[in-house]
Design a protein around this motif. Structure first.
Motif, PDB file in Angstrom:
ATOM      1  N   THR A 548      37.005  38.052  35.166  1.00  0.00           N
ATOM      2  CA  THR A 548      37.099  37.929  36.410  1.00  0.00           C
ATOM      3  C   THR A 548      38.376  38.095  37.240  1.00  0.00           C
ATOM      4  O   THR A 548      39.318  37.702  36.829  1.00  0.00           O
ATOM      5  CB  THR A 548      36.464  36.198  36.953  1.00  0.00           C
ATOM      6  OG1 THR A 548      37.268  35.473  36.040  1.00  0.00           O
ATOM      7  CG2 THR A 548      35.163  36.153  36.450  1.00  0.00           C
ATOM      8  N   ASN A 573      30.836  42.610  40.414  1.00  0.00           N
ATOM      9  CA  ASN A 573      29.734  41.811  41.264  1.00  0.00           C
ATOM     10  C   ASN A 573      28.412  42.619  41.258  1.00  0.00           C
ATOM     11  O   ASN A 573      27.801  42.594  42.304  1.00  0.00           O
ATOM     12  CB  ASN A 573      30.359  41.562  42.494  1.00  0.00           C
ATOM     13  CG  ASN A 573      31.562  40.786  42.478  1.00  0.00           C
ATOM     14  OD1 ASN A 573      31.667  39.982  41.691  1.00  0.00           O
ATOM     15  ND2 ASN A 573      32.581  40.831  43.629  1.00  0.00           N
ATOM     16  N   SER A 598      34.691  39.477  46.646  1.00  0.00           N
ATOM     17  CA  SER A 598      34.440  38.366  47.555  1.00  0.00           C
ATOM     18  C   SER A 598      35.834  37.772  47.700  1.00  0.00           C
ATOM     19  O   SER A 598      36.567  37.689  46.941  1.00  0.00           O
ATOM     20  CB  SER A 598      33.601  37.440  46.675  1.00  0.00           C
ATOM     21  OG  SER A 598      33.660  36.115  47.386  1.00  0.00           O
ATOM     22  N   ASN A 603      35.428  37.281  41.274  1.00  0.00           N
ATOM     23  CA  ASN A 603      34.745  38.516  41.366  1.00  0.00           C
ATOM     24  C   ASN A 603      34.614  38.901  39.739  1.00  0.00           C
ATOM     25  O   ASN A 603      35.361  38.985  38.961  1.00  0.00           O
ATOM     26  CB  ASN A 603      35.542  39.505  41.778  1.00  0.00           C
ATOM     27  CG  ASN A 603      35.738  39.321  43.232  1.00  0.00           C
ATOM     28  OD1 ASN A 603      34.730  39.313  43.978  1.00  0.00           O
ATOM     29  ND2 ASN A 603      36.836  38.802  43.742  1.00  0.00           N
TER      30      ASN A 603
END
Ligand SMILES: *[C@@H]1O[C@H](CO)[C@@H](O)[C@H](O)[C@H]1NC(C)=O
Ligand SMILES: *[C@@H]1O[C@H](CO)[C@@H](O)[C@H](O)[C@H]1NC(C)=O
Ligand SMILES: *[C@@H]1O[C@H](CO)[C@@H](O)[C@H](O)[C@H]1NC(C)=O
Ligand SMILES: *[C@@H]1O[C@H](CO)[C@@H](O)[C@H](O)[C@H]1NC(C)=O
Ligand SMILES: *[C@@H]1O[C@H](CO)[C@@H](O)[C@H](O)[C@H]1NC(C)=O
Ligand SMILES: *[C@@H]1O[C@H](CO)[C@@H](O)[C@H](O)[C@H]1NC(C)=O
Ligand SMILES: *[C@@H]1O[C@H](CO)[C@@H](O)[C@H](O)[C@H]1NC(C)=O
Length: 644
Positions: A548, A573, A598, A603
């Motif tokens: 992430t 994503n 985002s 993410n």
């Protein structure tokens, strides 16, 4: 009836007949007398640029169009990729990134006219030249001909698409001035006039017989002869490597009068994996553009804004061997892949300003880019161990391998599984005798990666193992051929694999819906937590990784570099960014449009590495692209470029 009534009736009939002139309704036509187009009764020359909405996320359409307008263009030229809108036969998608009418509307709001190229075949370095792969369910279909099954599919599609285009015709109050039929048809072997006649009838039926239809062909007599047909204006395409007056004199042989038109003036060029990054000289482009405009020619620059082959949408060439197009479609175009103005754009704008007024005001600047830095990924698991998630419906059993088309999975990856028929203590050759691996096969025995086969290049590898060991062959579709006689490009294992003296049989074939699993939250949402320091052998084969990118309040464009990774596919994503292959190059970074990220939530990054991950399984988000170098060993593959 008295004289007065007759007179007034005649007068109104006269008014009706001349409505276009009298009421000033929009008109667009070819002026054969003055060798130009005529728009609303006045001579008209277009200065246009190609942009493909299918290669740009819709939230950036307006931005790119505005920059094109500010560069001095008065038109854009667009392709409609049939397979982008009818992925499943009879199921149409015109929403989001596929909302063609929204794109037309934005162009119209920006003040740009549109030159529409609805195919059905478009080339475009796009998967199968825009044709849906489901057409190949009739194995011997003759594409781009009067083959009845092909024509039936084309007619159904055009009966959906063209009626939507009617209200966008310039003469109906929209912005479409001309419509191209087929694309460079003369370069295809069939040379089937019945096909072109059928298309002409279809287009005239849905768009009216007043709409200016045209054809575009390469600059040779053979191409012009097979690609042109009466009732459709013949135009040509050429780049900076030809003599302009000679090229246009060829168009003149087919259209003695009417406007000179270069429908594809090449500002740059495409890259295949293993190529050097293409570059076309800025000075040459702007000088030749100036020469053509001074001759009064209408010119479309291909590309003006190239964009990206997201997902599996890249095409491929097959001249002497299969060569797949890279993920980036930057094209060395005046607007970069990320939509940024380049020196080429400014030079072109200068040239255009000598011929027509350029809109006042500054060119919008490059969008801000963010170097988010490194993200360390952890292993999710090897592909073979994740089939419950990726292939929920389980395998299809078959004595001999089935193609992607027979399995009705058209894109991405499929897994073929069988068992070793005997003990193989020594290296034993696994052969694809008929070159039937389309396009790459990653082979493991009992989960241990043994090597790969590649179409046209690597037809033999060695295996060892014991009788009954599980053999997994993951096959990757690298994009269907988009040009030439080999566009019936079936994928998967198209012929038997031979191991030593045995034909491998009794396959279990798994459709893989990797994109579906990722779109619904896997692997981040899954229970399967990964070990942070996975134990790995020297060669891995197909393995998933995840990580992430922490949110930092911004959602700016960035470029993802998978340095020292080998080859694979990457998602952010839930969106498939495309293929990476830094070992072969020249592309090193993948474009990540900012709005995919985002600003407030972690993410999700998912990577499918097909061959071998680096010791540090991390990826890097950079603030600039790198499209022109090759990491590690440079590829020894020869490039034999030719015009598409
Ligand atoms: C249609 O295409 C859009 C844009 O790619 C996508 O978001 C949407 O999910 C598609 N719709 C269907 C029903 O597949
Ligand atoms: C296109 O733009 C013009 C000028 O703004 C407008 O009059 C026309 O209605 C628009 N056409 C469509 C189909 O939206
Ligand atoms: C192009 O060809 C024409 C006629 O063959 C010739 O006169 C002209 O010099 C050529 N132009 C260039 C730039 O080579
Ligand atoms: C693949 O994953 C399975 C299940 O975790 C494991 O048993 C197998 O050894 C793995 N193969 C490799 C090559 O890591
Ligand atoms: C396969 O193994 C044999 C014997 O070890 C070796 O000579 C040959 O080069 C190998 N072939 C490939 C393609 O690796
Ligand atoms: C990342 O994945 C998790 C788990 O599926 C999800 O809750 C989250 O919304 C995702 N993040 C973004 C930015 O989509
Ligand atoms: C590669 O691209 C970078 C940035 O676009 C540029 O600075 C560099 O000169 C290019 N290198 C080559 C060999 O073209």
């Amino acid at each position: 009836m008295d004289t007065k009534t007759v007179f007034s009736l005649l007068y109104f009939a006269f008014l009706a007949a001349n409505r276009t002139v009298v009421s000033g309704a929009p008109s667009f036509s070819i002026d054969y007398k003055n060798n130009c187009f005529q728009k609303d009764g006045k001579p008209f020359q277009y200065v246009s640029g190609s942009i493909h909405y299918s290669r740009i996320p819709h939230y950036y359409w307006k931005d790119r169009l505005l920059k094109m307008y500010m560069a001095g263009l008065n038109a854009v030229q667009i392709y409609v990729p049939w397979n982008f809108h009818e992925e499943k036969r009879g199921v149409y998608n015109f929403t989001g990134d596929r909302d063609l009418e929204n794109f037309l509307d934005l162009a119209n709001q920006t003040g740009l006219l549109v030159i529409l190229r609805p195919g059905p075949y478009i080339c475009a370095e796009w998967e199968m030249g825009g044709l849906p792969a489901w057409l190949l369910q009739k194995p011997n279909i003759v594409l781009r001909s009067a083959d009845t099954d092909y024509l039936e599919a084309v007619s159904s599609w055009m009966a959906v698409l063209l009626p939507k285009m009617r209200r966008w015709l310039y003469t109906n109050g929209g912005n479409i001035i001309t419509v191209q039929v087929e694309n460079e048809y003369g370069s295809y072997y069939t040379c089937d006039y019945n096909y072109m006649r059928h298309l002409r009838t279809l287009f005239q039926f849905f768009l009216g017989d007043k709409t200016v239809l045209f054809t575009t062909d390469g600059n040779t007599d053979r191409e012009m002869t097979c690609g042109t047909l009466e009732g459709m204006y013949a135009t040509i395409d050429f780049g900076t490597d030809v003599n302009i007056s000679q090229a246009f004199s060829r168009q003149r042989r087919f259209e003695p009068r009417g406007p000179l038109v270069n429908s594809e003036f090449y500002t740059g060029w495409l890259d295949h994996w293993g190529d050097q990054h293409a570059q076309v000289d800025t000075q040459k482009v702007s000088r030749m553009l100036g020469e053509m405009l001074s001759m009064g020619a209408s010119v479309n620059m291909y590309m003006f804004e190239g964009g990206t082959n997201f997902g599996y949408w890249n095409g491929a060439d097959h001249d002497n061997r299969f060569r797949s197009v890279v993920t980036s479609y930057d094209y060395n175009a005046p607007l970069s892949e990320a939509g940024d103005p380049t020196e080429k754009l400014l030079a072109i704008r200068d040239t255009i300003s000598k011929f027509r007024d350029i809109p006042m005001g500054p060119m919008p600047p490059a969008s801000p880019k963010m170097a988010y830095g490194f993200v360390t990924l952890t292993m999710v698991g090897n592909l073979s161990s994740l089939l419950d998630t990726l292939s929920p419906q389980g395998p299809v059993r078959s004595l001999y391998p089935l193609s992607f088309e027979e399995m009705k999975q058209y894109y991405g990856f499929m897994l073929y599984r069988t068992k070793l028929p005997r003990d193989l203590p020594e290296d034993t050759p696994l052969i694809s005798p008929l070159n039937g691996v389309h396009d790459r096969a990653y082979v493991s025995v009992c989960g241990v990666f043994q090597g790969l086969l590649e179409r046209d290049t690597t037809l033999v590898m060695n295996l060892t193992g014991k009788q009954g060991d599980q053999v997994d062959v993951l096959v990757e579709n690298m994009g269907r051929v988009n040009f030439g006689s080999k566009i019936n490009d079936f994928k998967g294992l198209l012929s038997n694999l031979i191991l030593g003296k045995d034909v491998l049989t009794d396959w279990q074939i798994y459709r893989l819906d990797i994109d579906g699993a990722i779109a619904s939250g896997w692997p981040q949402s899954g229970q399967r937590r990964s070990s942070p320091n996975p134990v790995r052998g020297p060669s891995d084969g197909p393995v998933f990784y995840q990580g992430t990118l922490p949110p930092n309040g911004l959602a700016w464009d960035t470029f993802l570099r998978l340095n020292e990774w080998t080859k694979g596919q990457v998602w952010i994503n839930g969106v498939n960014l495309g293929r990476y292959w830094p070992k072969r190059g020249p592309q090193q970074t993948l474009y990540v449009p900012g709005p995919l990220l985002s600003p407030t939530q972690p993410n999700n990054i998912t990577v499918l590495e097909l061959e071998r991950a680096p010791p540090h399984t991390r990826v890097l988000f950079m603030d600039r692209p790198q499209l022109n170098s090759t990491a590690g060993k440079t590829s020894q593959l020869q490039t034999t470029d030719r015009q598409t």
